[in-house]
Design a protein around this motif. Structure first.
Motif: not given
Length: 479
Positions: A59, A64-65, A419
């Motif tokens: 991730q 996404n992070y 997500d």
């Protein structure tokens, strides 16, 4: 907005304590809340999500992070196959410390009493293993790197969901697994031969986020409690020279092999067996040994993760197993010609496999949800699930048009809606779904626990009679 990914599981409590000690309190995190979207009480501009450890490097690498906390072993597992990912290990948090070992059964001819694992040797031990070398691990990419570095001429890697220590010597020659120390490895009846990685929780960041975003609100505080480190390298074996093909002892051909599950299915399976009048010494409602005594002549029992059973039955490693219909279906969606099949429904541990979406989605059925998602037609739907093959089949059969399946390891409710658009998830009471502001929009099927076997099995002699006895007892108990 800073997006922070934190681990669930064993690391949850120590990470929560570390964050609290540096003034980064996250509401509900240390208490083990069922919610996977949490608020930072210290900084309003920090958004927190909770994931299984193995998902966090992916991730963060995807962007996404921005920042995450995960074990070095899972960072190394991703990098072993995808070495160019934009994931930057920043600091060793000195939490959850374990060691990644390569280990063998102590019956291996070259492993003596008191031998100690090293960093790159063990050539004699590896050379003495039977060929092809059967390697079992929940770190298949590291296992592949290990086999190539050792230049094993023939090997087979079996990826498992865990409990790798259960497989030698019957079903594996070498395992790669994490443990606190050598003594823990030895309690499993194994001998560590190579120390591959000193593992602990690390702070990681996405390279683009690190370069383009102001992450100081989180990084500065965590780094104060961490240890900058240049360690963390994976220590692989040196090449070995195998001059002959070593054999292995033949498995007893008149013994039926049964796999029973650990984990959340254990108490249900124990109850189903007990109802049928079957008890195994060492397999109880909450505790077990890996090789319980069956008490039935010609029946050999091993306790492994239920996720691994369909493939092992299909390969003929086990004759029968007790696992969930969800896991069997996942296997069959991935391998449609597999000989594994459900021989008997035990009617326990039932739950629905469902399609789950954001609770705020303005749709009450799947057709309206798909129409809403496709209103602009510019991007594929993201479908997250632990059951990747099932998610793919579901997406195709429901005509999602353009979609992308995101395989995940668990803590699933944290992915939707930020997500992923849709989650394929098991739902029993629906409590966790509701607590994370999600809703069920479609029920795919109802899963249950079943006895599985091979369609083409040619059981002879005592194996055949033991199978009939076991099947008959279970069948009468659910009639």
């Amino acid at each position: 907005m800073i997006k922070l990914a934190l681990p669930t599981g064993d690391l949850r409590t120590p990470v929560a304590e570390l964050l609290s000690s540096v003034g980064l309190q996250v509401e509900g995190y240390g208490e083990g809340s069922r919610q996977y979207r949490l608020n930072s009480l210290s900084h309003e501009d920090v958004r927190v999500r909770v994931f299984r450890e193995r998902d966090i490097p992916i991730q963060v690498a995807l962007g996404n992070y921005d920042i995450g906390v995960t074990s070095l072993s899972w960072i190394t597992e991703m990098n072993a196959r995808f070495p160019q990912q934009p994931l930057i290990p920043l600091a060793d948090l000195q939490l959850g410390q374990t060691i990644l070992f390569a280990a063998v059964a102590p019956t291996s001819s070259s492993v003596g009493q008191g031998s100690r694992p090293d960093r790159g040797g063990s050539g004699n031990t590896l050379a003495a293993l039977p060929t092809p070398v059967r390697i079992v691990s929940e770190y298949p990419n590291i296992a592949e790197a290990f086999a190539r570095a050792a230049r094993l001429p023939r090997y087979r890697i079996q990826a498992v969901a865990g409990a790798a220590e259960a497989y030698p010597p019957e079903d594996a020659d070498l395992v790669i697994l994490a443990a606190p120390d050598e003594a823990t490895i030895q309690t499993h009846g194994l001998q560590p031969v190579l120390r591959l990685l000193d593992n602990s929780a690390w702070l990681v960041a996405n390279a683009a986020s690190l370069a383009n975003k102001d992450l100081t609100a989180v990084l500065t505080r965590i780094r104060e409690a961490s240890t900058p480190s240049t360690s963390g390298a994976l220590h692989l074996p040196t090449p070995i020279a195998i001059t002959k093909s070593n054999g292995r002892a033949e498995r007893m051909t008149d013994t039926l092999r049964l796999a029973v599950p650990d984990g959340h299915q254990q108490r249900h399976v124990y109850g189903a067996l007990a109802k049928a009048g079957i008890t195994f010494d060492g397999y109880e409602e909450k505790i077990f040994v890996r090789r319980p005594h069956s008490g039935i002549a010609g029946l050999d029992v091993k306790v492994i993760r239920p996720q691994d059973m369909p493939q092992l039955v299909a390969l003929g490693e086990f004759d029968v197993a007790i696992t969930g219909l969800d896991l069997l279906s996942e296997h069959l969606f991935a391998f449609p010609t597999s000989p594994a099949h459900a021989a008997l429904d035990l009617q326990v541990s039932q739950y629905n496999l469902s399609a789950v979406v954001d609770g705020e989605l303005p749709a009450d059925n799947l057709a309206d949800a798909v129409a809403y998602w496709h209103r602009d037609g510019k991007r594929p739907l993201i479908v997250a699930s632990e059951f990747a093959a099932t998610a793919d089949h579901y997406s195709r059969s429901r005509h999602f048009w353009r979609y992308q399946v995101m395989p995940i390891a668990g803590a699933s409710e944290g992915f939707v809606p930020e997500d992923a658009d849709i989650l394929i998830e098991g739902t029993e009471t629906g409590r966790t779904i509701a607590e994370n502001n999600l809703k069920i929009i479609d029920t795919i099927y109802r899963s249950t626990t079943c006895l599985i076997a091979r369609k083409d099995a040619q059981l002879q002699g005592r194996r055949h009679s033991v199978y009939n006895e076991l099947f008959g007892l279970l069948q009468r108990s659910v009639a």
